[in-house]
Design an enzyme around this catalytic site. Sequence first.
Site, PDB file in Angstrom:
ATOM      1  CB  THR A   1      -1.033  -0.064   1.514  1.00  0.00           C
ATOM      2  OG1 THR A   1      -1.583  -1.013   1.309  1.00  0.00           O
ATOM      3  CG2 THR A   1      -1.801   1.275   0.984  1.00  0.00           C
TER       4      THR A   1
ATOM      5  CG  ASN B   1      -6.177  -7.959  -5.850  1.00  0.00           C
ATOM      6  OD1 ASN B   1      -6.676  -6.955  -6.837  1.00  0.00           O
ATOM      7  ND2 ASN B   1      -6.796  -7.816  -4.665  1.00  0.00           N
TER       8      ASN B   1
ATOM      9  CD  GLN C   1      -1.319 -11.399  -5.039  1.00  0.00           C
ATOM     10  OE1 GLN C   1      -1.732 -12.655  -5.052  1.00  0.00           O
ATOM     11  NE2 GLN C   1      -2.112 -10.514  -4.246  1.00  0.00           N
TER      12      GLN C   1
ATOM     13  CB  SER D   1       3.612  -6.209   0.159  1.00  0.00           C
ATOM     14  OG  SER D   1       3.058  -6.687   0.731  1.00  0.00           O
ATOM     15  N   GLY D   2       6.247  -8.174   1.402  1.00  0.00           N
ATOM     16  CA  GLY D   2       7.399  -8.909   2.317  1.00  0.00           C
ATOM     17  C   GLY D   2       6.206  -9.859   2.113  1.00  0.00           C
TER      18      GLY D   2
ATOM     19  CB  THR E   1      14.579   5.323  12.432  1.00  0.00           C
ATOM     20  OG1 THR E   1      15.039   6.186  12.575  1.00  0.00           O
ATOM     21  CG2 THR E   1      15.940   4.004  12.146  1.00  0.00           C
TER      22      THR E   1
ATOM     23  CB  CYS F   1      -7.623  -4.254   0.899  1.00  0.00           C
ATOM     24  SG  CYS F   1      -5.765  -4.836   1.190  1.00  0.00           S
TER      25      CYS F   1
END
Length: 385
Positions: A74, A153, A182, A203-204, A241, A328
């Site tokens: 996102t 997705n 995806q 996306s991890g 950070t 989502c």
Amino acid sequence: MKVNTIYLDNSATTKPYQEVMQTFMAVNEQYYANPASIHAMGVESNALLMRAREQVADILKTEAKNVLFTSGGTESNNTAILGLARANTHKGKHVLTTEIEHLSVLESVKQLEKEGFEIDYLRVNKQGVISLDELRAKIRKDTILVSMMHVNNEMGAIQPIFEAAAIVHAESRAAFHVDAVQSFGKLPLTFKGEDGPDCITISGHKIHGFKGSGVLAFRKQMQWQPYALGGGQEFGLRSGTVAVPQAVALAKAARMAVETMNDRSNNYRNWQQQLRTALAHFGDMVHIISTPACAAHILSFSVRDIKGEVLINALQKHGVIVSTSSACSSKQTKTSHVVEALNIDEHFKKGVIRVSFGAHVTSDDIAQLIQVINTVLKELKGERL
């Protein structure tokens, strides 16, 4: 007797690899210093961060300076769309996307529209694929951004992103952003020189990494307006950070995804075909939405006049976990925008079920899934006769 749980909602999120979890813990324990610090421990953390960046860059065929670590898909989508569009208004204010994008893309372009940008949407056919002719017709000299997902997705449609990239680059000065959340680790994907995407989202947690980790990668240096301002981390493009453990874990997950992609894809395709065959026995009671040309790890279908929640609950009682649509938006009561775009028959709109495979799924799980589906659909069919 406890029912064995089979998790088949991997397009929503995946279970992290054990190796990824071990990497994450090791980095947290040994390299916890701020990578921006100039003392020895900070330098060590930064060196580890740079190795992770180089590994992702090597996979995507770009340079390390073009890889930004983010909090996930996102943020990467928001950042790409808003950052690229706002930085290039001197070229124009026209943006193109498709009608079946993830909400993180659709809401971003809606925000741009409020800011005075002109947004056009490419339609899809019943297979969920855009028309390249429509892309040619709608792209303009003042188009500054085209954003398109590689794999949908909700039903797995694969867009012709490399053909689209060629058109975008030939017909405009627009940047071409691809949401690969995806597709990464399931389909071959790199920047492919001048003929590929300009910017890619990963996306991890979709590749057996962690939630809260993602990548926004560029083919080359581009005009881009950052929206996270502060200490100038991530080459001044994303201040804050940097979460070194998440970045290193994501790089590990990315490497594992690419290294095992061919074997997993073969398994997914075989399992998808087995499921198609099983569903076909129910004739016009079941509508299979995902076409054979769709991505191998997703199969979406619907049962005539049965709400998705009813089917999900029935399957869950037998230990099978699937979803109704995108995680989502699955809690919303209205029909998915993807389902609406596909012009599915009214009798099948109420409950689209998505089965999605992952690295921890086994052939035994698929055999049990098919057995459970047969049991549940026969029960539902019997209730209506």
